[in-house]
Design a protein around this motif. Structure first.
Motif, mmCIF file in Angstrom:
data_model
loop_
_atom_site.group_PDB
_atom_site.id
_atom_site.type_symbol
_atom_site.label_atom_id
_atom_site.label_comp_id
_atom_site.label_asym_id
_atom_site.label_seq_id
_atom_site.Cartn_x
_atom_site.Cartn_y
_atom_site.Cartn_z
ATOM 1 N N PHE A 1 0.845 -1.198 0.000
ATOM 2 C CA PHE A 1 0.000 0.000 0.000
ATOM 3 C C PHE A 1 0.875 1.240 0.000
ATOM 4 O O PHE A 1 0.662 2.173 -0.777
ATOM 5 N N ARG B 1 2.922 1.548 -3.372
ATOM 6 C CA ARG B 1 2.167 1.858 -4.580
ATOM 7 C C ARG B 1 1.250 3.039 -4.410
ATOM 8 O O ARG B 1 0.462 3.354 -5.310
ATOM 9 N N PHE C 1 -2.195 5.577 -6.810
ATOM 10 C CA PHE C 1 -3.609 5.754 -6.493
ATOM 11 C C PHE C 1 -3.914 7.233 -6.277
ATOM 12 O O PHE C 1 -3.046 8.000 -5.855
ATOM 13 N N ARG D 1 -8.760 7.438 -3.286
ATOM 14 C CA ARG D 1 -8.662 5.986 -3.231
ATOM 15 C C ARG D 1 -7.772 5.566 -2.049
ATOM 16 O O ARG D 1 -8.066 4.602 -1.354
ATOM 17 N N LEU E 1 -9.011 3.166 0.937
ATOM 18 C CA LEU E 1 -8.339 1.938 1.353
ATOM 19 C C LEU E 1 -7.965 2.007 2.831
ATOM 20 O O LEU E 1 -8.127 1.045 3.576
ATOM 21 N N ILE F 1 -10.639 1.305 5.388
ATOM 22 C CA ILE F 1 -11.021 -0.086 5.653
ATOM 23 C C ILE F 1 -10.396 -0.553 6.959
ATOM 24 O O ILE F 1 -10.979 -1.334 7.696
ATOM 25 N N LEU F 2 -9.203 -0.031 7.218
ATOM 26 C CA LEU F 2 -8.484 -0.477 8.409
ATOM 27 C C LEU F 2 -8.894 0.283 9.670
ATOM 28 O O LEU F 2 -8.218 0.210 10.689
ATOM 29 N N ILE G 1 -4.775 -5.065 -2.170
ATOM 30 C CA ILE G 1 -4.573 -4.439 -0.862
ATOM 31 C C ILE G 1 -5.906 -4.332 -0.132
ATOM 32 O O ILE G 1 -6.007 -4.632 1.057
ATOM 33 N N PHE H 1 -6.660 -5.749 3.440
ATOM 34 C CA PHE H 1 -7.026 -4.827 4.515
ATOM 35 C C PHE H 1 -8.325 -5.270 5.173
ATOM 36 O O PHE H 1 -8.469 -5.241 6.390
ATOM 37 N N ALA I 1 -8.920 -6.065 9.025
ATOM 38 C CA ALA I 1 -9.971 -5.401 9.794
ATOM 39 C C ALA I 1 -10.893 -6.434 10.413
ATOM 40 O O ALA I 1 -11.310 -6.302 11.573
#
Lengths: 226, 486
Positions: free
Chosen positions: A181, A184, A188, A192, A196, A199-200, B206, B210, B214
């Motif tokens: 992540f 790269r 993005f 974006r 991403l 999500i975490l 990814i 992820f 989570a």
């Protein structure tokens, strides 16, 4: 991490070398490229030799023989790839990943005659499609394969801002995901990236740009940069 | 991908397309095949269905895929068999329609983004696949041409354009086989391209990882995830039509099986008789048996006629060319002969060995000193080793003394016994080799010498003067030759 057909060869030192066998598509293109070069050579030879009548015919057939049978051999042995393969970034190696030598190259190119049967490389094509490493009959007999010539991998760098270090207990897959992540992230868009990172949220307890920074700093810790 | 999961892919393809193929073939041989070809994108949707689930670890058998197939067809089926049929990137775009379920404007926007790259290979993959379909088809036709006996004329072009039902049908069967072979690869390749594109563009891998992290931290179960990620890809309960069709297929197959036995044999006999009958008729009956060899000359007669071609070249030029030809012929034969002789000359040892029953002689390879003894790396050995050692001993240069003793004793031993020493040997290996050929006092001395050397060289334990002089004494006792030479 892409969808690919990489194979792993383990060396005596216990190191895995990754190679990607070239599929039928790119090999067809490389073949056509080589075919065109051969045709240009033969055409040129024919143009010159037509003035020499019967002697010309004889010499032309010798040239034809040499070009058809030894063109790939010479290039593969001296440089590891024919011009066509070079153009598409391929090279010929042994199954063990070692560079090709004369015996292997001769075998695989002699058995071109079988691959060609019954016409238009049908046998070779089918064989290539049905084999795991995209090998034609000649490759099986010579113990060779055609792989992509990979550029040496460079560590990609990413910029990050220092943030509160996170104590995470991650398995290797997760670590890889976080590092890629960060690496790269340039490709993005900002939205974006944030998507991403969001999500975490259950892990980082942050959202938006803050989460992005947070994850990047975790990645930096993982690759040992902070 | 196509190879790893071929049983379900090919199985699905056969189950779905075979009935269509049979039906279309009987309806109309030419237009039926065209229709079969036109509907190909529809069958391909089933393949994509299997692939899209297999990628995420959900096994799908061919039968399940056949059941789910009708539900996959609903979206834009008409467009994909008409104006989008010839689109070169059809395999790539299929995923957008079928899996993401986009239509009209949203679809074209999405495709626009996915295709916006410097190396858009989606179309080329189709073109390559089409070419291979053609190559393999032509290959099979020529294979038939090869196995047809020489007496029968086989016109490839006629075979391809023929109107005869049998010929056309057999070509269609070949085409069907080609489709069976290529279609899974085509769809798998396109789908892989689509996935890679999304991975590069959106960091899709990814995202999945992820979500997994989570989930782990959220305390939820992992197993929900695989289904969850792909919630966009619908799975619809088995459809009745497909069931009916499948059972119909099966009963058809059973019927075929029943008729196999004797009837099949009868057919075989009948056809054999028919073939024989045809072979007895005039065009085939020109049989002639020759039981002796007949000399037919070096070449055809035509060549003799052409020995003096009416070329526009002047006579002298022809003469010159002939002369060059003759000379070069002689020259080429000479080169060939001398090459042969050279080959024989260079391989004379091998040939001699082939005929002699002697055991292989020990090769007198140059004696290699193990590299550890090379303290005198580039220097020549002193002429008078004994005196040199004494001098060095008095100076206290034990390292050099020991190195000299080692080299000279190794050389001395190798004069009497062949020691298979190599450069890369370590001290212990060397000692092991020596002990095999030397025993007694000498062996014991070498043991002590090498032991002291190792301690000095690697462990940096400086030996005492007494130890050194003891070694020196022994050395002088064991190798008096060197002393004498000095």
């Amino acid at each position: 991490m892409k969808v690919d057909n990489q194979i792993h060869l383990e060396t005596a030192e216990g190191i895995d070398i990754q190679m990607t066998p070239a599929g039928i598509g790119v090999r067809t293109m490389a073949f056509v490229y080589d075919l065109l070069i051969r045709m240009v050579i033969l055409f040129g030879a024919g143009m010159i030799l037509q003035f020499a009548d019967k002697l010309g015919f004889g010499v032309f057939f010798i040239v034809l023989f040499v070009v058809e049978w030894f063109y790939p051999v010479v290039f593969e042995v001296t440089r590891g790839d024919t011009p066509g393969k070079k153009a598409f970034g391929l090279m010929v190696v042994y199954d063990s990943g070692l560079p090709i030598t004369l015996p292997g190259s001769l075998t695989r190119n002699l058995f071109r005659a079988i691959d060609f049967l019954p016409s238009l490389y049908m046998l070779g094509g089918i064989c290539m499609m049905l084999s795991k490493h995209s090998k034609r009959v000649g490759d099986y007999l010579g113990g060779t394969m055609v792989v992509y010539r990979e550029k040496p991998i460079r560590m990609s760098h990413f910029s990050f801002e220092k943030a509160q270090p996170l104590e995470l207990n991650l398995d290797s897959e997760a670590q890889k995901a976080i590092i890629s992540f960060a690496e790269r992230s340039k490709t993005f868009s900002d939205q974006r990236q944030q998507e991403l990172a969001n999500i975490l949220q259950p892990v980082t307890h942050k959202t938006g740009q803050e989460a992005v920074i947070n994850i990047k700093s975790v990645a930096a810790t993982l690759v040992g940069k902070s | 991908m196509a190879l790893a999961w071929w049983p379900s892919l090919t199985g699905f393809w056969l189950m779905v397309t075979l009935p269509f193929f049979v039906v279309f073939s009987f309806v109309d041989i030419t237009w039926g095949m065209l229709l079969f070809w036109l509907l190909k994108p529809l069958y391909e949707r089933g393949l994509l269905y299997i692939l899209s689930r297999r990628v995420f670890g959900q096994p799908v058998t061919a039968i399940e895929a056949v059941k789910a197939w009708p539900s996959q067809l609903k979206k834009q089926w008409f467009a994909s068999v008409t104006w989008r049929r010839l689109s070169p990137s059809r395999g790539f775009d299929l995923a957008v329609v079928q899996l993401e379920g986009l239509s009209s404007n949203a679809r074209s926007k999405r495709l626009n983004i996915l295709h916006r790259t410097t190396d858009d290979n989606s179309g080329w993959w189709t073109i390559i696949c089409v070419h291979w379909e053609l190559f393999i088809l032509l290959g099979m036709i020529s294979l038939v041409g090869f196995v047809i006996p020489q007496g029968v004329d086989f016109d490839y072009w006629n075979a391809i354009v023929s109107d005869s039902w049998q010929v056309e049908f057999s070509i269609n069967v070949m085409l069907f086989f080609v489709y069976v072979l290529i279609a899974p690869f085509y769809i798998a390749g396109s789908f892989a391209a689509y996935l890679n594109r999304r991975i590069l563009l959106e960091g899709w891998d990814i995202e999945i990882n992820f979500k997994r992290i989570a989930n782990q931290y959220g305390g939820r179960l992992n197993s929900v995830l695989l289904a969850g990620v792909f919630s966009a890809f619908m799975f619809v309960a088995p459809h009745h039509d497909a069931m009916a069709q499948q059972t119909a297929d099966q009963s058809l197959l059973y019927q075929l099986d029943d008729t196999d036995g004797i009837e099949q044999q009868n057919i075989a006999f009948e056809s054999e008789a028919q073939i024989q009958q045809i072979l007895d008729e005039p065009p085939f009956n020109g049989e002639e048996v020759e039981k002796r060899y007949r000399w037919v000359g070096w070449g055809s007669d035509e060549e003799d006629d052409q020995s003096t071609p009416p070329s526009g070249l002047p006579a002298w030029l022809i003469k010159v060319i002939t002369l060059i030809a003759n000379i070069s012929e002689v020259f080429i034969w000479l080169v060939f002969g001398s090459l042969l002789l050279m080959l024989l000359y260079f391989s004379r040892h091998n040939i001699a060995q082939l005929f002699s029953r002697q055991e292989k002689l020990p090769l007198d390879e140059p004696f290699e000193m193990p590299s550890f003894s090379q303290a005198f790396q580039n220097e020549e050995l002193p002429d008078d080793i004994g005196k040199e050692i004494e001098r060095l001993l008095a100076l206290g240069a034990f390292r050099k003394v020991m190195s000299l003793m080692l080299i000279s004793s190794l050389l001395e031993i190798s004069k009497h016994q062949s020691l298979p020493l190599t450069k890369s040997m370590t001290e212990r290996e060397c000692l092991h080799v020596i002990k095999q050929s030397v025993s007694g006092e000498l062996g014991e001395f070498m043991d002590r010498l090498i032991d002291a050397w190792v301690k000095l060289a690697w462990a940096h334990q400086w030996p005492s003067f007494e130890q050194m002089s003891q070694l020196h004494q022994d050395w002088r006792g064991l190798f008096p030759v060197i002393e004498a030479a000095a």
